[in-house]
Design an enzyme around this catalytic site. Sequence first.
Site, PDB file in Angstrom:
ATOM      1  N   ARG A  28       0.816  -1.221   0.000  1.00 21.70           N
ATOM      2  CA  ARG A  28       0.000   0.000   0.000  1.00 21.70           C
ATOM      3  C   ARG A  28       0.849   1.271   0.000  1.00 21.70           C
ATOM      4  O   ARG A  28       0.444   2.285   0.574  1.00 21.70           O
ATOM      5  CB  ARG A  28      -0.967   0.018   1.193  1.00 21.70           C
ATOM      6  CG  ARG A  28      -2.066  -1.033   1.132  1.00 21.70           C
ATOM      7  CD  ARG A  28      -3.055  -0.722   0.013  1.00 21.70           C
ATOM      8  NE  ARG A  28      -4.207  -1.595   0.039  1.00 21.70           N
ATOM      9  CZ  ARG A  28      -5.349  -1.304   0.642  1.00 21.70           C
ATOM     10  NH1 ARG A  28      -5.511  -0.178   1.271  1.00 21.70           N
ATOM     11  NH2 ARG A  28      -6.346  -2.156   0.614  1.00 21.70           N
ATOM     12  N   ARG A  32      -2.937   6.983   0.961  1.00 20.82           N
ATOM     13  CA  ARG A  32      -3.399   8.217   1.596  1.00 20.82           C
ATOM     14  C   ARG A  32      -2.443   8.855   2.591  1.00 20.82           C
ATOM     15  O   ARG A  32      -2.662   9.984   3.007  1.00 20.82           O
ATOM     16  CB  ARG A  32      -4.751   7.955   2.287  1.00 20.82           C
ATOM     17  CG  ARG A  32      -5.892   7.813   1.289  1.00 20.82           C
ATOM     18  CD  ARG A  32      -7.102   7.177   1.929  1.00 20.82           C
ATOM     19  NE  ARG A  32      -6.784   5.797   2.291  1.00 20.82           N
ATOM     20  CZ  ARG A  32      -7.645   4.951   2.839  1.00 20.82           C
ATOM     21  NH1 ARG A  32      -8.869   5.346   3.119  1.00 20.82           N
ATOM     22  NH2 ARG A  32      -7.285   3.723   3.120  1.00 20.82           N
ATOM     23  N   ARG A  41      -6.011  12.093  -5.795  1.00 16.00           N
ATOM     24  CA  ARG A  41      -7.263  11.414  -5.442  1.00 16.00           C
ATOM     25  C   ARG A  41      -8.432  12.399  -5.416  1.00 16.00           C
ATOM     26  O   ARG A  41      -9.529  12.082  -5.880  1.00 16.00           O
ATOM     27  CB  ARG A  41      -7.077  10.752  -4.067  1.00 16.00           C
ATOM     28  CG  ARG A  41      -8.307  10.125  -3.450  1.00 16.00           C
ATOM     29  CD  ARG A  41      -8.538   8.734  -3.996  1.00 16.00           C
ATOM     30  NE  ARG A  41      -9.545   8.022  -3.234  1.00 16.00           N
ATOM     31  CZ  ARG A  41     -10.848   8.097  -3.435  1.00 16.00           C
ATOM     32  NH1 ARG A  41     -11.327   8.882  -4.364  1.00 16.00           N
ATOM     33  NH2 ARG A  41     -11.684   7.388  -2.712  1.00 16.00           N
ATOM     34  N   ASP A  78      -6.561  -2.288  -7.811  1.00 20.28           N
ATOM     35  CA  ASP A  78      -7.189  -2.924  -6.653  1.00 20.28           C
ATOM     36  C   ASP A  78      -7.528  -4.365  -6.994  1.00 20.28           C
ATOM     37  O   ASP A  78      -7.723  -4.698  -8.167  1.00 20.28           O
ATOM     38  CB  ASP A  78      -8.461  -2.173  -6.221  1.00 20.28           C
ATOM     39  CG  ASP A  78      -8.840  -2.535  -4.792  1.00 20.28           C
ATOM     40  OD1 ASP A  78      -8.266  -1.950  -3.863  1.00 20.28           O
ATOM     41  OD2 ASP A  78      -9.678  -3.437  -4.610  1.00 20.28           O
ATOM     42  N   TYR A 154     -15.312 -10.595  -0.549  1.00 19.09           N
ATOM     43  CA  TYR A 154     -15.965  -9.307  -0.853  1.00 19.09           C
ATOM     44  C   TYR A 154     -17.137  -9.496  -1.805  1.00 19.09           C
ATOM     45  O   TYR A 154     -18.166  -8.835  -1.682  1.00 19.09           O
ATOM     46  CB  TYR A 154     -14.951  -8.326  -1.462  1.00 19.09           C
ATOM     47  CG  TYR A 154     -13.919  -7.853  -0.466  1.00 19.09           C
ATOM     48  CD1 TYR A 154     -14.193  -6.797   0.399  1.00 19.09           C
ATOM     49  CD2 TYR A 154     -12.685  -8.474  -0.372  1.00 19.09           C
ATOM     50  CE1 TYR A 154     -13.257  -6.379   1.326  1.00 19.09           C
ATOM     51  CE2 TYR A 154     -11.737  -8.057   0.553  1.00 19.09           C
ATOM     52  CZ  TYR A 154     -12.027  -7.007   1.397  1.00 19.09           C
ATOM     53  OH  TYR A 154     -11.110  -6.597   2.322  1.00 19.09           O
TER      54      TYR A 154
HETATM   55  O1  CP3 Z   1      -0.019  -1.391  -2.599  1.00 16.42           O
HETATM   56  C1  CP3 Z   1      -0.252  -0.439  -3.363  1.00 16.42           C
HETATM   57  O2  CP3 Z   1       0.149   0.715  -3.145  1.00 16.42           O
HETATM   58  C2  CP3 Z   1      -0.981  -0.723  -4.662  1.00 16.42           C
HETATM   59  C3  CP3 Z   1      -2.386  -0.523  -4.662  1.00 16.42           C
HETATM   60  C4  CP3 Z   1      -3.333  -1.431  -3.893  1.00 16.42           C
HETATM   61  C5  CP3 Z   1      -4.595  -0.939  -3.460  1.00 16.42           C
HETATM   62  N1  CP3 Z   1      -5.315  -1.994  -2.990  1.00 16.42           N
HETATM   63  C6  CP3 Z   1      -5.031   0.457  -3.548  1.00 16.42           C
HETATM   64  C7  CP3 Z   1      -6.116   0.925  -2.667  1.00 16.42           C
HETATM   65  C8  CP3 Z   1      -3.284  -2.794  -3.595  1.00 16.42           C
HETATM   66  C9  CP3 Z   1      -2.162  -3.787  -3.781  1.00 16.42           C
HETATM   67  C10 CP3 Z   1      -4.558  -3.141  -3.034  1.00 16.42           C
HETATM   68  C11 CP3 Z   1      -4.926  -4.506  -2.643  1.00 16.42           C
HETATM   69  C12 CP3 Z   1      -6.164  -4.734  -1.906  1.00 16.42           C
HETATM   70  N2  CP3 Z   1      -7.374  -4.111  -2.068  1.00 16.42           N
HETATM   71  C13 CP3 Z   1      -6.342  -5.746  -0.934  1.00 16.42           C
HETATM   72  C14 CP3 Z   1      -5.291  -6.751  -0.527  1.00 16.42           C
HETATM   73  C15 CP3 Z   1      -4.192  -6.163   0.270  1.00 16.42           C
HETATM   74  C16 CP3 Z   1      -4.557  -5.642   1.627  1.00 16.42           C
HETATM   75  O3  CP3 Z   1      -4.201  -4.486   1.899  1.00 16.42           O
HETATM   76  O4  CP3 Z   1      -5.160  -6.375   2.411  1.00 16.42           O
HETATM   77  C17 CP3 Z   1      -7.675  -5.678  -0.474  1.00 16.42           C
HETATM   78  C18 CP3 Z   1      -8.284  -6.551   0.591  1.00 16.42           C
HETATM   79  C19 CP3 Z   1      -8.319  -4.649  -1.207  1.00 16.42           C
HETATM   80  C20 CP3 Z   1      -9.757  -4.231  -1.136  1.00 16.42           C
HETATM   81  C21 CP3 Z   1      -9.873  -2.838  -0.690  1.00 16.42           C
HETATM   82  N3  CP3 Z   1      -9.561  -1.725  -1.472  1.00 16.42           N
HETATM   83  C22 CP3 Z   1     -10.332  -2.364   0.552  1.00 16.42           C
HETATM   84  C23 CP3 Z   1     -10.779  -3.246   1.709  1.00 16.42           C
HETATM   85  C24 CP3 Z   1     -10.285  -0.970   0.507  1.00 16.42           C
HETATM   86  C25 CP3 Z   1     -10.774  -0.029   1.557  1.00 16.42           C
HETATM   87  C26 CP3 Z   1      -9.843   0.055   2.707  1.00 16.42           C
HETATM   88  C27 CP3 Z   1      -8.939   1.223   2.536  1.00 16.42           C
HETATM   89  O5  CP3 Z   1      -7.735   1.073   2.751  1.00 16.42           O
HETATM   90  O6  CP3 Z   1      -9.480   2.311   2.234  1.00 16.42           O
HETATM   91  C28 CP3 Z   1      -9.755  -0.597  -0.743  1.00 16.42           C
HETATM   92  C29 CP3 Z   1      -9.518   0.777  -1.230  1.00 16.42           C
HETATM   93  C30 CP3 Z   1      -8.116   1.095  -1.641  1.00 16.42           C
HETATM   94  N4  CP3 Z   1      -7.326   0.303  -2.435  1.00 16.42           N
HETATM   95  C31 CP3 Z   1      -7.397   2.284  -1.348  1.00 16.42           C
HETATM   96  C32 CP3 Z   1      -6.146   2.188  -1.975  1.00 16.42           C
HETATM   97  C33 CP3 Z   1      -5.047   3.196  -2.005  1.00 16.42           C
HETATM   98  C34 CP3 Z   1      -7.937   3.467  -0.563  1.00 16.42           C
HETATM   99  C35 CP3 Z   1      -8.895   4.188  -1.458  1.00 16.42           C
HETATM  100  C36 CP3 Z   1      -8.836   5.677  -1.360  1.00 16.42           C
HETATM  101  O7  CP3 Z   1      -7.825   6.286  -1.732  1.00 16.42           O
HETATM  102  O8  CP3 Z   1      -9.862   6.241  -0.962  1.00 16.42           O
END
Ligand code: CP3
Length: 348
Positions: A28, A32, A41, A78, A154
């Site tokens: 990640r 943010r 964003r 994602d 999900y």
């Molecule tokens: O690692 C990176 O920087 C690359 C991008 C990346 C994102 N999601 C961007 C993201 C990666 C590799 C993921 C994987 C992901 N997404 C997983 C597996 C890894 C983990 O962290 O457990 C899962 C379970 C998801 C599903 C997901 N996407 C959730 C549960 C959420 C909401 C929680 C949160 O952190 O807000 C997201 C949204 C998300 N994916 C964000 C980002 C940067 C935040 C969105 C925003 O900017 O508003």
Amino acid sequence: MTPNLDTKPFLDVLAGTRRTVPPLWMMRQAGRYLPEYREVRAKAGGFLNMCFTPELAAEVTLQPIRRFEFDAAIIFSDILVIPYALGRNVAFEAGEGPRLDPLDTPEGIAELKQDADFRQLEPVFEALRRVRAALAPEIALIGFCGAPWTVATYMVAGHGTPDQAPARLLAYRHPQTFAKIIDTLVENSVRYLIGQLDAGADALQIFDTWAGVLPVREFQRWSIEPTRRIVEGVRKQRPGAKIIGFPRGAGALLPAYVAATGVDAVSIDWAAEPELIRRDVQSKVAVQGNLDPLALIAGGSALDAAIDEVLANYASGRLIFNLGHGIQPETPIAHVEQMVKRVRAFGG
Ligand code: CP3
């Protein structure tokens, strides 16, 4: 010509060479906690729009590389883009996480499309091409997908849940039906990962964030087996593909996961047991991890101690330094800088 082993730290470790200073990146890392991410964003008009606009996805992928000179970039996307391309409704509400139409009845699942619309994923491939062209050759580019189990949790519930109860229940009540979701995700993930390799990804990571809630038999069936099929399916068409698995919370089942799936490395969470990992995991594959993201928030001497512990535990073998899970939004940037400096000063 003999390849110069000093040029690609991240890929060297995946290919079998220990590096004195472990290569470093953060799960990640585009996110943010970075003001420059929040700026893009705010203008992007929605999270998925950001994922599907190559210019924006490439930009935020590169932001943490510019700031911290990590050894790997991970493409900004994602795990839920696969359900999206399968025609499911997927939305990201600010502060609430993902929202999907629940897929929790045998009738609904019978209608699930078998083939994702890969035209919808073309922007991800284009973002990969742009990032690869912009990155220095020694910095690796990581493509990824979610493991079928985690993506299914999900899709079935329609949102994140504390214990993934809806998917676990469905898998007990209707195992054949649940297997259809898993099979669909296996097939499409193989195609998606191959597409990412062809677009410039140097390595792949399979995120099984919710593997740890499964009992042993279910872990075998719903985490290990689908991941094994993805690894096999990708390698059948791209034999040299380098793949990292992240079965979060797998604990004592990590050696079985490694042996069965054939991954080149495993990402371990902060609760991993060092002796077991060194003896039964790191002796076979590279290990990635496992700083507690909360130590990174805490900073100071607690952070230094936590970093030193990861290095003491795993740097004598093949290690890719990372967190045990994603960086949290409230993490101070100065603490990330402190971590990078300390890991790079390691001389062990
Ligand atoms: O690692 C990176 O920087 C690359 C991008 C990346 C994102 N999601 C961007 C993201 C990666 C590799 C993921 C994987 C992901 N997404 C997983 C597996 C890894 C983990 O962290 O457990 C899962 C379970 C998801 C599903 C997901 N996407 C959730 C549960 C959420 C909401 C929680 C949160 O952190 O807000 C997201 C949204 C998300 N994916 C964000 C980002 C940067 C935040 C969105 C925003 O900017 O508003």
